[in-house]
Design a protein around this motif. Structure first.
Motif, PDB file in Angstrom:
ATOM      1  N   GLN A 141      49.046  33.254  32.348  1.00 16.80           N
ATOM      2  CA  GLN A 141      49.959  33.577  33.422  1.00 16.80           C
ATOM      3  C   GLN A 141      50.090  34.845  33.298  1.00 16.80           C
ATOM      4  OE1 GLN A 141      54.241  32.386  31.684  1.00 16.80           O
ATOM      5  NE2 GLN A 141      54.748  31.392  34.431  1.00 16.80           N
ATOM      6  N   GLY A 142      50.302  35.529  35.047  1.00 14.82           N
ATOM      7  CA  GLY A 142      49.784  37.254  34.731  1.00 14.82           C
ATOM      8  C   GLY A 142      49.428  37.481  36.287  1.00 14.82           C
ATOM      9  N   PHE A 143      48.611  38.633  36.104  1.00 15.49           N
ATOM     10  CA  PHE A 143      48.025  39.248  37.636  1.00 15.49           C
ATOM     11  C   PHE A 143      46.781  40.073  37.332  1.00 15.49           C
ATOM     12  CE2 PHE A 143      50.821  42.805  35.212  1.00 15.49           C
ATOM     13  CZ  PHE A 143      50.155  43.365  35.993  1.00 15.49           C
ATOM     14  N   ILE A 144      45.340  39.699  38.274  1.00 15.80           N
ATOM     15  CA  ILE A 144      44.984  40.893  38.077  1.00 15.80           C
ATOM     16  C   ILE A 144      44.975  42.196  39.001  1.00 15.80           C
ATOM     17  CG2 ILE A 144      42.963  39.230  37.386  1.00 15.80           C
ATOM     18  CD1 ILE A 144      41.854  39.001  40.791  1.00 15.80           C
ATOM     19  N   TRP A 185      31.672  34.101  40.168  1.00 14.65           N
ATOM     20  CA  TRP A 185      33.188  34.985  40.631  1.00 14.65           C
ATOM     21  C   TRP A 185      33.337  35.800  39.501  1.00 14.65           C
ATOM     22  CZ3 TRP A 185      37.950  35.264  43.350  1.00 14.65           C
ATOM     23  CH2 TRP A 185      38.578  36.006  42.217  1.00 14.65           C
ATOM     24  N   GLY A 186      32.921  35.280  37.964  1.00 13.51           N
ATOM     25  CA  GLY A 186      32.952  36.094  36.837  1.00 13.51           C
ATOM     26  C   GLY A 186      31.980  37.393  37.354  1.00 13.51           C
ATOM     27  N   GLU A 187      31.141  37.513  37.626  1.00 15.53           N
ATOM     28  CA  GLU A 187      29.923  38.710  38.540  1.00 15.53           C
ATOM     29  C   GLU A 187      31.032  39.260  39.079  1.00 15.53           C
ATOM     30  OE1 GLU A 187      26.731  39.296  41.404  1.00 15.53           O
ATOM     31  OE2 GLU A 187      26.195  37.961  40.027  1.00 15.53           O
ATOM     32  N   ILE A 188      31.294  39.059  40.329  1.00 12.61           N
ATOM     33  CA  ILE A 188      31.967  39.459  41.176  1.00 12.61           C
ATOM     34  C   ILE A 188      33.062  40.124  40.883  1.00 12.61           C
ATOM     35  CG2 ILE A 188      33.621  39.193  43.481  1.00 12.61           C
ATOM     36  CD1 ILE A 188      31.502  37.121  44.391  1.00 12.61           C
ATOM     37  N   THR A 189      34.125  39.197  40.041  1.00 15.43           N
ATOM     38  CA  THR A 189      35.149  40.117  38.957  1.00 15.43           C
ATOM     39  C   THR A 189      35.158  41.423  38.087  1.00 15.43           C
ATOM     40  OG1 THR A 189      35.645  38.329  37.945  1.00 15.43           O
ATOM     41  CG2 THR A 189      36.338  38.339  39.934  1.00 15.43           C
ATOM     42  N   LYS A 190      33.789  41.573  37.346  1.00 15.40           N
ATOM     43  CA  LYS A 190      33.506  42.265  36.609  1.00 15.40           C
ATOM     44  C   LYS A 190      34.342  43.576  36.479  1.00 15.40           C
ATOM     45  CE  LYS A 190      29.417  44.340  38.371  1.00 15.40           C
ATOM     46  NZ  LYS A 190      27.847  43.848  38.184  1.00 15.40           N
ATOM     47  N   ASN A 191      34.296  43.975  36.857  1.00 12.99           N
ATOM     48  CA  ASN A 191      35.599  45.384  37.487  1.00 12.99           C
ATOM     49  C   ASN A 191      37.221  45.379  37.829  1.00 12.99           C
ATOM     50  OD1 ASN A 191      33.367  46.693  37.537  1.00 12.99           O
ATOM     51  ND2 ASN A 191      32.766  46.083  39.135  1.00 12.99           N
ATOM     52  N   VAL A 192      38.137  43.484  37.492  1.00 12.81           N
ATOM     53  CA  VAL A 192      39.148  43.826  37.999  1.00 12.81           C
ATOM     54  C   VAL A 192      39.743  43.964  36.485  1.00 12.81           C
ATOM     55  CG1 VAL A 192      40.860  41.619  38.724  1.00 12.81           C
ATOM     56  CG2 VAL A 192      38.592  41.919  39.674  1.00 12.81           C
ATOM     57  N   GLU A 193      40.579  43.935  36.604  1.00 14.63           N
ATOM     58  CA  GLU A 193      41.804  44.057  35.802  1.00 14.63           C
ATOM     59  C   GLU A 193      42.256  43.570  35.572  1.00 14.63           C
ATOM     60  OE1 GLU A 193      44.076  47.836  35.636  1.00 14.63           O
ATOM     61  OE2 GLU A 193      42.953  49.222  37.003  1.00 14.63           O
ATOM     62  N   ARG A 194      42.335  42.684  34.621  1.00 14.89           N
ATOM     63  CA  ARG A 194      42.970  41.613  34.340  1.00 14.89           C
ATOM     64  C   ARG A 194      44.368  41.898  32.514  1.00 14.89           C
ATOM     65  NH1 ARG A 194      38.340  40.089  35.270  1.00 14.89           N
ATOM     66  NH2 ARG A 194      37.373  38.462  36.000  1.00 14.89           N
ATOM     67  N   HIS A 195      45.741  40.835  33.529  1.00 13.57           N
ATOM     68  CA  HIS A 195      46.979  40.927  32.977  1.00 13.57           C
ATOM     69  C   HIS A 195      46.929  40.213  32.593  1.00 13.57           C
ATOM     70  CE1 HIS A 195      47.348  45.609  33.884  1.00 13.57           C
ATOM     71  NE2 HIS A 195      45.798  45.407  34.965  1.00 13.57           N
ATOM     72  N   TYR A 196      46.998  39.217  31.744  1.00 14.19           N
ATOM     73  CA  TYR A 196      47.045  37.199  31.603  1.00 14.19           C
ATOM     74  C   TYR A 196      48.155  38.027  29.735  1.00 14.19           C
ATOM     75  CZ  TYR A 196      43.605  37.134  34.546  1.00 14.19           C
ATOM     76  OH  TYR A 196      42.617  37.054  35.628  1.00 14.19           O
ATOM     77  N   ARG A 197      48.805  36.629  29.875  1.00 15.98           N
ATOM     78  CA  ARG A 197      49.671  36.173  28.955  1.00 15.98           C
ATOM     79  C   ARG A 197      48.834  34.894  28.684  1.00 15.98           C
ATOM     80  NH1 ARG A 197      54.459  37.279  31.570  1.00 15.98           N
ATOM     81  NH2 ARG A 197      55.221  35.151  31.522  1.00 15.98           N
TER      82      ARG A 197
END
Length: 93
Positions: free
Chosen positions: A7-10, A76-88
């Motif tokens: 659970q979390g957000f990007i 998806w992994g390539e496109i989101t390489k700059n995304v901040e991930r905040h997960y639990r």
């Protein structure tokens, strides 16, 4: 077996937002087809257009790890390489 729940957000940078939105449909579809995926929901935040809320359930650790490996080598992994991930990540019953 113990379910794995993420659970979390990007947070998506403005420069990647259009690409992430475009690829999200395919990413959801591929993930839901993975063995052991029980739930996969990614929804835009109602307030912040750069935030996407994420909820995932996998039937066990092996299915979750397989998903993570697939994502790393996917478009998806390539496109989101700059995304901040905040997960639990939690274990459920």
């Amino acid at each position: 077996m113990t379910r794995i729940i993420l659970q979390g957000f990007i947070i998506v940078p403005a420069s990647d937002l259009a690409s992430v939105k475009s690829e999200l449909i395919a990413h959801k579809s591929l993930t839901l087809q993975e063995p052991g995926c029980l739930t996969f929901v990614v929804t835009p935040d109602k307030i912040n257009p750069h935030k996407f809320n994420v909820y995932e359930e996998f039937e066990n650790q092996t299915a979750f790890e397989s998903h993570q490996a697939r994502v790393k080598s996917s478009r998806w992994g390539e496109i989101t390489k700059n995304v901040e991930r905040h997960y639990r990540i939690n274990k459920g019953e």
